[in-house]
Design a protein around this motif. Structure first.
Motif, short mmCIF file in Angstrom:
data_model
loop_
_atom_site.label_atom_id
_atom_site.label_comp_id
_atom_site.label_asym_id
_atom_site.label_seq_id
_atom_site.Cartn_x
_atom_site.Cartn_y
_atom_site.Cartn_z
N ARG A 95 0.84 -1.21 0.00
CA ARG A 95 0.00 0.00 0.00
C ARG A 95 0.87 1.25 0.00
O ARG A 95 1.79 1.38 0.82
N GLU B 66 0.84 5.16 0.60
CA GLU B 66 0.14 6.33 1.14
C GLU B 66 1.04 7.53 0.84
O GLU B 66 1.50 7.67 -0.28
N LYS C 188 3.46 1.85 3.13
CA LYS C 188 2.90 1.50 4.44
C LYS C 188 3.73 0.41 5.09
O LYS C 188 3.83 -0.72 4.59
N ASP D 80 -3.52 7.02 -1.94
CA ASP D 80 -3.84 5.79 -1.23
C ASP D 80 -4.14 4.75 -2.28
O ASP D 80 -5.25 4.71 -2.83
N ASN E 289 -7.18 -1.18 2.11
CA ASN E 289 -6.41 -1.60 3.29
C ASN E 289 -6.93 -2.91 3.87
O ASN E 289 -7.01 -3.09 5.09
#
Length: 245
Positions: free
Chosen positions: A116, A118, A122, A161, A219
């Protein structure tokens, strides 16, 4: 020649067209971009054969509550001590630090894995001296330094995201400068950070892995890649395999 894509504060600088205007970058532009956005973490996707092997390891200092007050900031937060490390967590070194490290996310499996993105890739880092408890405060995206008194807050725009594929044989590298952060507010009400070196000790990095790009965007974690390591790290690189679990 390897294809390199740099993610800086959620912006992808690529050497191929995308839906939005992109910059065709040279090594000089990459250096400039990373320097100009030093407040943010960056990830580099490298298309090259992934090397085998990983780093075993371990993590850092004890916890304390610290209040810092000066003319420009007032900060109250819980941070990791840089002075008290239990013997079972300590790492002997003559280097005073900070101990920067690169996390190399690799895929030795036969199918894509997803991480992920961001404002940073992450991941979390934990300290042995904290009993592997709460993640260390290491992310300070778009925060000013608490020692600075203006002019105003930093605005980096919205972060991306999204899910990023790590295909078989690919690697993603992201750096940690070996510092933890104390968070606070300036007199202008801006979010700010005060860095302190993480002590030589044993740590653990945890990278959530996702089954698809869509799951990463939502997520929805499929599994976690966990690797213990030490600061300072021999060679400065910790491999984190994220292939099929």
């Amino acid at each position: 020649m390897a294809r390199i894509r740099a993610f800086v504060c959620g912006l992808e600088l690529a050497n191929r067209p995308r839906e939005v205007p992109m910059l065709r970058i040279t090594s000089v532009v990459v250096v400039a971009a990373f320097s100009a956005l030093a407040a943010c973490n960056a990830n580099v996707l490298v298309d090259r054969p992934a090397t085998t092997g990983g780093q075993g390891g371990q993590g850092a200092g004890g916890g304390s509550t610290t209040t810092v007050t000066n003319p420009t900031t007032t900060t109250t937060t819980t941070t990791t001590s840089t002075s008290t490390v239990p013997a079972e967590c300590a790492v002997a070194t003559a280097d005073p630090g900070p101990y920067a490290v690169t996390f190399r996310v690799t895929n030795h499996g036969g199918a894509p894995a997803f991480v992920r993105q961001e404002c940073h890739l992450k991941l979390d880092v934990y300290a042995c001296a904290d009993g592997w408890g709460a993640p260390l405060p290491i992310h300070g995206d778009c925060m000013v330094d608490c020692s600075q008194s203006g002019p105003g807050c930093m605005d980096c725009g919205a972060c991306m995201d999204d899910g990023v594929a790590v295909d078989p044989g690919q690697e993603i590298e992201t750096g940690w400068g070996g510092v933890t952060l104390t968070y606070g507010k300036t007199v202008d009400g801006c979010d700010c950070k005060t860095p302190q070196s993480a002590p030589a000790a044993k740590y653990r990095v945890n990278v959530p892995v996702y089954a698809s790009k869509e799951d990463a965007a939502m997520n929805k974690v499929a599994w976690e890649a966990v690797v213990d390591f030490e600061l300072p790290t021999p060679g400065g690189v910790v491999e984190v395999p994220v292939g099929a679990h």
